[in-house]
Design a protein around this motif. Structure first.
Motif, short mmCIF file in Angstrom:
data_model
loop_
_atom_site.label_atom_id
_atom_site.label_comp_id
_atom_site.label_asym_id
_atom_site.label_seq_id
_atom_site.Cartn_x
_atom_site.Cartn_y
_atom_site.Cartn_z
N GLY A 1 38.03 113.28 -12.09
CA GLY A 1 38.20 112.51 -10.71
C GLY A 1 39.91 112.77 -10.14
O GLY A 1 40.74 113.17 -10.97
N ILE A 2 39.69 112.88 -8.90
CA ILE A 2 40.92 113.27 -8.04
C ILE A 2 42.21 112.55 -8.59
O ILE A 2 43.24 113.02 -8.76
N PHE A 3 41.84 111.08 -8.61
CA PHE A 3 42.83 110.12 -8.90
C PHE A 3 42.86 109.61 -10.58
O PHE A 3 43.40 108.70 -10.53
N LYS A 4 42.51 110.22 -11.26
CA LYS A 4 42.21 110.09 -12.85
C LYS A 4 43.76 109.80 -13.22
O LYS A 4 44.78 110.23 -13.06
N GLY A 5 43.85 108.40 -13.78
CA GLY A 5 45.17 107.97 -14.36
C GLY A 5 46.06 107.37 -13.42
O GLY A 5 47.00 107.06 -13.64
N LEU A 6 45.85 107.44 -12.20
CA LEU A 6 46.76 107.17 -10.91
C LEU A 6 46.47 105.74 -10.65
O LEU A 6 45.38 105.12 -10.48
N LYS A 7 47.75 104.91 -10.52
CA LYS A 7 47.47 103.46 -9.87
C LYS A 7 48.16 103.49 -8.36
O LYS A 7 49.16 103.74 -8.11
N PHE A 8 47.38 102.93 -7.89
CA PHE A 8 47.71 102.68 -6.31
C PHE A 8 48.03 101.20 -5.89
O PHE A 8 47.15 100.41 -6.16
N LYS A 9 49.01 100.96 -5.03
CA LYS A 9 49.35 99.78 -4.48
C LYS A 9 49.06 99.70 -3.05
O LYS A 9 49.84 100.58 -2.30
N LEU A 10 48.32 98.73 -2.44
CA LEU A 10 47.91 98.81 -1.14
C LEU A 10 48.76 97.91 -0.37
O LEU A 10 48.72 96.55 -0.85
N LEU A 11 49.35 98.08 0.50
CA LEU A 11 50.20 97.16 1.41
C LEU A 11 50.04 97.35 3.08
O LEU A 11 49.79 98.40 3.46
#
Length: 511
Positions: free
Chosen positions: A248-258
């Motif tokens: 997965g392209i974003f495997k293991g990454l966390k994103f905060k949406l603002l």
């Protein structure tokens, strides 16, 4: 439910009929959206001349196009217990188009052995025996006759007959502007079809009627409006772009949406989680803080372009394109034409320029202020100094059609004295230097002699030389030894080895 998982959208459908479509689609378990989103799979078409249809035609090869009455007839058949299939209601290649045909001869692009009238009508088109103002286009490769003259007078597209073959291969009528007869005045070599699948033979055999349900797999990149066609017809990626990852392209990454609204958050959440990333409310534990493009920005944040570029390239792509960019107010109206860009870079550089206040002119003309080109097309012929910047800006993908188009625009720009710049200009231009385009960091061609004197009330605008004169001195594009010369320029560009000299008159400004 028979429509479970299917998402529909309409274009040019009366409001009263849309209500019926909405009712039937929901009853059969599907979804009907008013807006064209990335989830839409079927577009119900009442007219081809709409923004939605043209956008899908140019950018989305995953869409299935349905006839105006498709849902009504499908629903009635289903309720009557008949065996029904949505593919029976697919829009024909030339449905809703009235096409006129004039004189046609065999040439290097097309052998006149097709029954074009039969091909057009058997694929849903309406053949017009006479050219009228309602005709969608005129098919011919001979610039003579009353129909040809009237088509020019009425501004009806005059299209080369190869358009028919390529449209059949694509399974949908392609944009007329890509096949205008004036674009190919000399038939020196076959023009490639703007598709990735096997093209129809243009020389020896008639094409098999295309099955519109056989669609080309494309890549999703525009997270708000649609799934964009980004990797069509031989796109050449920069050498620095690695192969897509298998995970997965974003495997293991966390994103905060603002600062995104609820709908935008929902779309981003779906895309990120599908690619094995997660959304977090805890800003301190996030790997990336995402904000909407155009926002003034906060420290360390990225825009949603990080997601779009990552989806396009099939890997996590964190580069200068996704850095927040403040808007600028240009000192006066600036028009700009782009050439040579494709895919996600084409999408983003247009948004960036509009965000900074430029008016983007799709059709290059003598009144355009600036021509901005993809210099990666001519990397071997330009000085290294033009590439000494963030690689993702100047090393953009391109395709064979981009090469032809960009060569022609460069020739026209030199003829009209219009400055030529690289994509770096779009990123670095600020209010104070919007007029200072003759900086060698981004400028490829400039004629200071064309500027009106500083004490003139029209100071700062370009005085364009008349294109009627055949021969004239032009500045020379920067060569590999970076010397600036004057050259005699005439004729047209006929191969990739034409003179790429770009320069700034007698003096060259050093960046």
């Amino acid at each position: 439910m028979i429509f479970k998982g299917k998402v529909f959208c309409c274009t040019a459908i009366p409001t009263s009929y849309r209500s019926e479509i909405d009712k039937y689609v929901k009853e059969l378990g599907g979804h009907h959206f008013s807006n064209l989103t990335s989830d839409v799979q079927y577009l119900i078409v009442g007219n081809r001349n709409t923004d939605k249809f043209n956008f899908c035609l140019n950018k989305r090869d995953d869409i299935t196009y349905l006839k105006f009455n498709a849902i009504h007839e499908f629903y009635e058949g289903y309720k009557a217990g008949k065996s029904v299939d949505l593919n029976e209601y697919v829009l024909g290649v030339f449905d809703l188009l009235t096409i006129a045909i004039s004189h046609i001869k065999s040439d290097d692009l097309f052998i006149d052995n097709l029954d074009l009238q039969k091909v057009i009508t058997s694929n849903g088109g309406q053949l017009s025996k006479t050219l009228t103002t309602n005709s969608a286009c005129l098919i011919t490769n001979i610039k003579t006759g009353k129909r040809y003259a009237k088509a020019l007078e009425w501004e009806i597209p005059v299209v080369h007959p190869i358009y028919i073959s390529h449209s059949l291969t694509r399974g949908l009528a392609l944009p007329f502007e890509d096949y205008l007869l004036d674009k190919y005045p000399d038939y020196a070599a076959p023009i490639e079809a703007p598709i990735t699948t096997k093209t129809v033979s243009t020389a020896k055999s008639a094409p098999t009627i295309h099955n519109p349900t056989n669609k080309i797999k494309k890549t999703k990149i525009d997270v708000w409006n649609s799934i964009m066609n980004t990797k069509s017809h031989e796109i050449k990626l920069p050498n620095s772009v690695p192969k897509p990852t298998s995970n997965g392209i974003f495997k293991g990454l966390k994103f905060k949406l603002l600062f995104f609204n609820a709908d935008q958050k929902s779309i981003l959440n779906e895309i990120i989680t599908k690619n094995e990333g997660t959304i977090t409310e805890n800003e301190s534990e996030s790997d990336f803080k995402l904000i909407p493009f155009g926002n003034e920005g906060i420290s360390g944040a990225r825009t949603e372009w990080l997601i779009e570029r990552s989806i396009f390239y099939g890997r996590l792509t964190v580069d200068i394109w996704s850095e927040p960019t403040p808007p600028i107010n240009l000192p006066k109206n600036k028009t700009i034409t782009l050439s040579g860009f494709t895919g996600v870079e084409d999408l983003h550089i247009k948004k960036l320029l509009a965000h900074k206040g430029f008016e983007i002119v799709p059709k290059f003309n003598a009144k355009t202020s600036i021509l901005l080109i993809n210099i990666n097309i001519f990397q071997d012929q330009l000085p290294k100094s033009l590439f000494e910047f963030d690689e993702p800006i100047v090393k953009c993908p391109f395709n064979s059609i981009n090469i032809v188009s960009t060569k022609n625009k460069i020739q026209a720009a030199k003829k009209w004295g219009i400055p030529i710049v690289s994509a770096r200009y779009a990123f670095e231009v600020k209010y104070d230097d919007a007029d200072n385009i003759d900086d060698t960091k981004w400028c490829l061609y400039y004629k200071p002699s064309d500027k009106i004197p500083s004490d003139s009330p029209d100071s700062g605008s370009l005085k364009l030389p008349s294109p009627k004169k055949i021969k004239r001195k032009f500045g020379k594009l920067v060569t590999n030894n970076e010397k600036v010369k004057g050259i005699e320029s005439e004729g047209t560009i006929d191969d990739l080895d034409f003179d790429l000299g770009i320069g700034y008159g007698k003096k060259q400004k050093r960046g």
